[in-house]
Scaffold this motif. Structure first.
Motif, PDB file in Angstrom:
ATOM      1  N   HIS A   1      37.426  37.111  42.030  1.00 37.81           N
ATOM      2  CA  HIS A   1      37.296  36.867  40.600  1.00 37.81           C
ATOM      3  C   HIS A   1      38.623  37.198  39.921  1.00 37.81           C
ATOM      4  O   HIS A   1      39.221  38.246  40.171  1.00 37.81           O
ATOM      5  CB  HIS A   1      36.166  37.728  40.028  1.00 37.81           C
ATOM      6  N   VAL A   2      39.086  36.319  39.061  1.00 32.62           N
ATOM      7  CA  VAL A   2      40.378  36.468  38.401  1.00 32.62           C
ATOM      8  C   VAL A   2      40.145  36.651  36.911  1.00 32.62           C
ATOM      9  O   VAL A   2      39.404  35.884  36.281  1.00 32.62           O
ATOM     10  CB  VAL A   2      41.278  35.246  38.659  1.00 32.62           C
ATOM     11  N   ILE A   3      40.782  37.678  36.348  1.00 35.92           N
ATOM     12  CA  ILE A   3      40.707  37.970  34.919  1.00 35.92           C
ATOM     13  C   ILE A   3      42.105  37.804  34.326  1.00 35.92           C
ATOM     14  O   ILE A   3      43.056  38.435  34.790  1.00 35.92           O
ATOM     15  CB  ILE A   3      40.170  39.386  34.658  1.00 35.92           C
ATOM     16  N   GLU A   4      42.223  36.966  33.326  1.00 36.56           N
ATOM     17  CA  GLU A   4      43.511  36.764  32.662  1.00 36.56           C
ATOM     18  C   GLU A   4      43.614  37.683  31.453  1.00 36.56           C
ATOM     19  O   GLU A   4      42.681  37.792  30.661  1.00 36.56           O
ATOM     20  CB  GLU A   4      43.652  35.299  32.223  1.00 36.56           C
ATOM     21  N   ASN A   5      44.753  38.337  31.325  1.00 32.58           N
ATOM     22  CA  ASN A   5      45.001  39.220  30.196  1.00 32.58           C
ATOM     23  C   ASN A   5      46.408  38.961  29.669  1.00 32.58           C
ATOM     24  O   ASN A   5      47.100  38.036  30.102  1.00 32.58           O
ATOM     25  CB  ASN A   5      44.819  40.687  30.593  1.00 32.58           C
ATOM     26  N   ASP A   6      46.839  39.799  28.723  1.00 35.38           N
ATOM     27  CA  ASP A   6      48.152  39.605  28.105  1.00 35.38           C
ATOM     28  C   ASP A   6      49.284  39.833  29.086  1.00 35.38           C
ATOM     29  O   ASP A   6      50.330  39.181  29.011  1.00 35.38           O
ATOM     30  CB  ASP A   6      48.303  40.543  26.907  1.00 35.38           C
ATOM     31  N   ILE A   7      49.099  40.787  29.986  1.00 37.48           N
ATOM     32  CA  ILE A   7      50.166  41.113  30.930  1.00 37.48           C
ATOM     33  C   ILE A   7      50.293  40.052  32.008  1.00 37.48           C
ATOM     34  O   ILE A   7      51.385  39.660  32.402  1.00 37.48           O
ATOM     35  CB  ILE A   7      49.918  42.488  31.562  1.00 37.48           C
TER      36      ILE A   7
ATOM     37  N   VAL B   1      47.646  38.417  35.425  1.00 35.20           N
ATOM     38  CA  VAL B   1      46.371  38.131  36.083  1.00 35.20           C
ATOM     39  C   VAL B   1      45.902  39.370  36.821  1.00 35.20           C
ATOM     40  O   VAL B   1      46.706  40.085  37.433  1.00 35.20           O
ATOM     41  CB  VAL B   1      46.517  36.946  37.067  1.00 35.20           C
ATOM     42  N   GLU B   2      44.601  39.652  36.766  1.00 40.61           N
ATOM     43  CA  GLU B   2      44.005  40.796  37.460  1.00 40.61           C
ATOM     44  C   GLU B   2      42.926  40.287  38.405  1.00 40.61           C
ATOM     45  O   GLU B   2      42.060  39.496  38.012  1.00 40.61           O
ATOM     46  CB  GLU B   2      43.418  41.786  36.455  1.00 40.61           C
ATOM     47  N   TYR B   3      42.988  40.751  39.668  1.00 42.14           N
ATOM     48  CA  TYR B   3      42.044  40.332  40.694  1.00 42.14           C
ATOM     49  C   TYR B   3      40.953  41.384  40.847  1.00 42.14           C
ATOM     50  O   TYR B   3      41.235  42.586  40.824  1.00 42.14           O
ATOM     51  CB  TYR B   3      42.755  40.117  42.033  1.00 42.14           C
ATOM     52  N   VAL B   4      39.705  40.910  41.027  1.00 48.54           N
ATOM     53  CA  VAL B   4      38.540  41.791  41.155  1.00 48.54           C
ATOM     54  C   VAL B   4      37.870  41.528  42.491  1.00 48.54           C
ATOM     55  O   VAL B   4      37.589  40.371  42.833  1.00 48.54           O
ATOM     56  CB  VAL B   4      37.543  41.581  40.006  1.00 48.54           C
ATOM     57  N   CYS B   5      37.617  42.606  43.243  1.00 50.11           N
ATOM     58  CA  CYS B   5      36.938  42.486  44.529  1.00 50.11           C
ATOM     59  C   CYS B   5      35.432  42.420  44.306  1.00 50.11           C
ATOM     60  O   CYS B   5      34.852  43.274  43.608  1.00 50.11           O
ATOM     61  CB  CYS B   5      37.290  43.682  45.420  1.00 50.11           C
TER      62      CYS B   5
ATOM     63  N   SER C   1      46.414  43.980  39.964  1.00 50.04           N
ATOM     64  CA  SER C   1      47.214  42.822  39.574  1.00 50.04           C
ATOM     65  C   SER C   1      48.128  42.357  40.699  1.00 50.04           C
ATOM     66  O   SER C   1      48.823  41.356  40.542  1.00 50.04           O
ATOM     67  CB  SER C   1      48.049  43.164  38.335  1.00 50.04           C
ATOM     68  N   ASP C   2      48.153  43.076  41.811  1.00 49.91           N
ATOM     69  CA  ASP C   2      48.987  42.732  42.960  1.00 49.91           C
ATOM     70  C   ASP C   2      48.118  42.031  44.011  1.00 49.91           C
ATOM     71  O   ASP C   2      47.172  42.624  44.547  1.00 49.91           O
ATOM     72  CB  ASP C   2      49.627  43.994  43.539  1.00 49.91           C
TER      73      ASP C   2
END
Length: 561
Positions: free
Chosen positions: A119-125, A127-131, A141-142
Motif C-alpha cells: 500500500h502506497v501513501i502519498e504525502n508532501d515529502i 511516498v510512504e510504503y505500508v506493509c 519511505s525507503d
C-alpha cells in the motif's frame, strides 16, 4: 460413546459462543468509525483481533482453527534432529493470501513478490510504503528497507513454523502473552554486511537468509576454529561451538514462539520462555530472597543471579547486577548532561538521556484534559487524607489489594504502614535518620513473609566486588558527578583485537593543559596566513617620503620585549 459426543457438543458450543462474541466486537461503533477514518489502521487492528481470537481458541492444544477461506493447521510431531527441516508449514500472512508452503526457497520468492502489492501513501515529502502483513503495519519511505523487511518476514515465518511443530515435539505448555504483536519484527535499517576478516566478497545483502548462508561458509572452513569476525578473535575446541558463537554476531535465530512471535537462538530458550509462564504452585524451586517460584532448577539459578551484584562502579560504591545496570548508573550519575542528553523533544526544549525517557516525556504533551482533571482530583483527595496513609496494623482495610510498606524500625504496637514507597522513604530519613549507601540513588524494598514490603537491609555481592569496595578501590571522598569526557579512537579492529577507544575525563587540570596547548598553537607563525604591514613616513603636508613592508610575525618579538 455418550461421553465423547457430549464433550464434542460442549466444545462446539464454546466455539460458537466465541465466534458470536468476536463478530459483535467487529460490528461495534468504534470499529465503524475507525474504518471510515483510516482504512489501513482498521485492517491492522482487525487482523490483530482475529489473530487473538484464533489463538485463544487453541489454548488447549497447538491447533489453530481455520478462518474464512483458510486451511486448517495442525502441528506435526517430528524428531528433534529434523525439527527445522521436516514437515514445515510456512504460511504467507499477507492480506488475502494465506498460502502455505513446505519449501523454504519457494516461500521466500513468494513473499518477496508481494513487494509490488504494498500500500502506497502519498504525502508532501514523497511516498510512504505500508506493509500489509498480518498484525504488522510497518511504514517507511525507503523501498529498499521495505524489501529487507519482507525478506525478514519470510525468515520469521520459517521460525514460526518450526515453533509450531516444536510445541508438539517438545511437549510444551501454551504461551499466555499477547499475540497482537507476533509479527512485529526488528527494524532493517541497512543492508547486511559480512565483517569476516579476509572476506574477498565485499557484497551487501538485503536478505538475512542469504547473509547467514554466506557466513556459514566462513565458519565451515575456518582455520584453527578461530572466529575472525572483526574485533573478536575467540577460539574454540570444536567447530560446533564456533557455529553457536557466530550467531551472536549475525543475529541468527533458530525457533520462535508461534503465539507471541518472539524468536530465540535455541530450543532451550523457547522452553524456558513457556515454562516461566506456566509455573506449578507446588514447585519446590522457590527463591529464598524474594519468594519467587520458578519452574526448574536452572530458572531458579538464573533468577537468583539477579539478586547478586557482580559489577562495581570505579567512581563510587555502587554495585550492579549486570553491565547494563552499571552503564545506566554511570550515564545518569557521573557523566555531564551536555554529553548524555542527546534526544531532543520535538515539542519543547527538553533533552532526554535515552529514547525511553523521551517517550515518557512526550506523553506529558499528549495528556487529555479529562485525565488532567482526574489526576487533580486524586491529588486533592490524597492531600486531604494524607494522615490516613499512616495507620496502625489494626486499622487495615479489608479486601485491599494495594501494596503496603511497613517501617521495620518502629515498634510493633505503633508500626507505621504507608501506601507508597516514597512516603516510607521520607519517614525513614526524617524520623530515623536513615541514609542510603553512597552511589545508590534510593532505598529498595522487598516483600516479607506477612505480605508487607520492608526495607532491604542486605546487599548480596560477589567476593571480588566486596574486596574492591573494602580495599578502597572505589569510595572517593567527594562525589563525582556531571563529569565531561573525551572519546578518541586509538586502534582499528583486527581479526584478534576489537576497536579500541581512549576515554579521558574533563577535569580542571586537563582543561588548563588543553587551553595552554591551544595558546601555543596560536603563537606559532602560520606561513599560509601571513599579514604584511606597510610602514610609511610622511611630511607635514601628508606626502609619503619613504615606505617599508614588514611581516606581522617580525613584530611579535618586538612587542614581547
Amino acid at each position: 460413546m455418550g461421553d465423547e459426543s457430549s464433550s464434542s457438543t460442549k466444545d462446539d458450543k464454546q466455539k460458537l459462543v466465541r465466534c458470536i462474541e468476536w463478530l459483535q466486537k467487529q460490528n461495534n461503533e468504534d470499529t465503524e468509525k475507525l474504518e471510515n477514518k483510516n482504512d489501513i489502521q482498521f485492517i491492522i487492528q482487525t487482523h490483530a483481533a482475529r489473530k487473538n481470537f484464533l489463538l485463544a481458541v487453541a489454548e488447549d492444544d497447538a491447533t489453530v482453527p481455520a478462518g474464512v477461506n483458510e486451511p486448517s493447521l495442525e502441528p506435526r510431531k517430528v524428531s528433534r534432529y529434523r525439527l527445522r527441516v521436516a514437515n514445515l508449514q510456512m504460511e504467507c500472512e499477507w492480506q488475502s493470501c494465506r498460502l502455505i508452503f513446505s519449501d523454504y526457497d519457494k516461500y521466500q520468492k513468494h513473499v518477496l513478490n508481494h513487494s509490488s502489492n504494498m500500500h502506497v501513501i502519498e504525502n508532501d515529502i514523497g511516498v510512504e510504503y505500508v506493509c500489509l502483513w498480518d498484525v504488522c503495519g510497518h511504514k517507511t519511505s525507503d523501498f529498499n528497507e521495505m524489501v529487507r523487511h519482507l525478506n525478514y518476514h519470510a525468515y520469521h515465518g520459517k521460525l514460526l513454523a518450526i515453533g509450531f511443530n516444536g510445541r508438539a515435539t517438545l511437549k510444551l505448555a501454551p504461551c499466555k502473552k499477547d499475540s497482537s504483536k507476533r509479527n512485529h519484527i526488528p527494524l532493517q535499517v541497512s543492508d547486511y554486511n559480512c565483517l569476516w576478516v579476509g572476506c574477498e566478497e565485499n557484497v551487501k545483502y538485503n536478505s538475512i537468509q542469504l547473509f547467514l548462508d554466506h557466513v556459514k561458509v566462513h565458519t565451515n572452513y575456518s582455520d584453527n576454529i578461530l572466529c575472525s569476525w572483526a574485533g573478536c578473535g575467540a577460539m574454540f575446541p570444536r567447530k560446533e561451538m564456533l557455529t553457536v558463537h557466530v550467531r551472536s554476531h549475525t543475529g541468527e535465530r533458530l525457533i520462535a514462539c508461534y503465539h507471541c512471535g518472539q524468536h530465540f537462538a535455541n530450543n532451550r530458550k523457547l522452553c524456558d520462555h513457556l515454562r516461566r509462564q506456566n509455573v506449578c504452585p507446588n514447585t519446590p524451586y522457590v527463591c529464598e530472597l524474594c519468594g519467587t517460584r520458578c519452574a526448574t532448577e536452572y530458572l531458579l539459578g538464573e533468577h537468583t543471579r539477579q539478586h547478586i551484584s557482580t559489577y562495581a562502579c570505579t567512581l563510587c560504591d555502587m554495585s550492579a547486577t549486570s553491565p547494563a545496570v552499571l552503564a545506566s548508573h554511570v550515564r545518569y550519575r557521573h557523566l555531564s548532561r551536555k554529553d548524555t542528553r542527546t534526544h531532543a523533544c520535538p515539542h519543547c526544549e527538553y533533552k532526554a538521556i535515552t529514547k525511553s525517557d523521551l517517550r515518557q516525556h512526550i506523553l506529558t504533551h499528549k495528556k487529555k484534559k479529562k485525565k488532567g482533571k482526574s489526576i487533580k482530583k486524586e491529588r486533592f483527595s490524597d492531600e486531604d487524607n494524607s494522615d490516613s496513609d499512616c495507620y496502625e496494623v489494626k486499622k487495615e482495610k479489608k479486601g485491599s489489594s494495594a501494596r503496603k510498606y511497613a517501617c521495620h524500625l518502629c515498634p510493633e504496637k505503633s508500626m507505621m504502614i504507608f501506601s507508597r514507597g516514597n512516603r516510607l522513604t521520607t519517614h525513614l530519613v526524617k524520623e530515623h535518620g536513615a541514609q542510603w549507601s553512597f552511589g545508590h540513588s534510593r532505598f529498595r524494598y522487598q516483600m516479607s513473609e506477612d505480605g508487607m514490603y520492608r526495607l532491604t537491609t542486605t546487599r548480596y555481592e560477589s567476593l571480588e566486588v566486596s574486596e574492591k569496595i573494602m580495599d578502597g578501590y572505589t569510595s572517593p571522598k567527594v562525589p563525582l558527578r556531571n563529569l565531561g569526557f573525551k572519546l578518541r579512537q586509538v586502534a582499528d579492529p583486527t581479526a584478534n583485537t576489537p576497536r579500541r577507544f581512549e576515554i579521558k575525563f574533563k577535569t580542571e587540570d586537563i582543561d588548563m593543559k588543553d587551553d595552554a596547548e591551544e595558546m601555543e598553537v596560536d603563537k606559532k607563525p602560520d606561513k599560509e596566513n601571513k599579514v604584511e604591514i606597510m610602514m610609511c613616513d610622511v611630511d607635514e603636508e601628508g606626502n609619503i617620503i619613504s615606505s617599508e613592508v614588514i611581516d606581522k610575525s617580525d613584530l611579535i618579538p618586538k612587542l614581547e620585549r
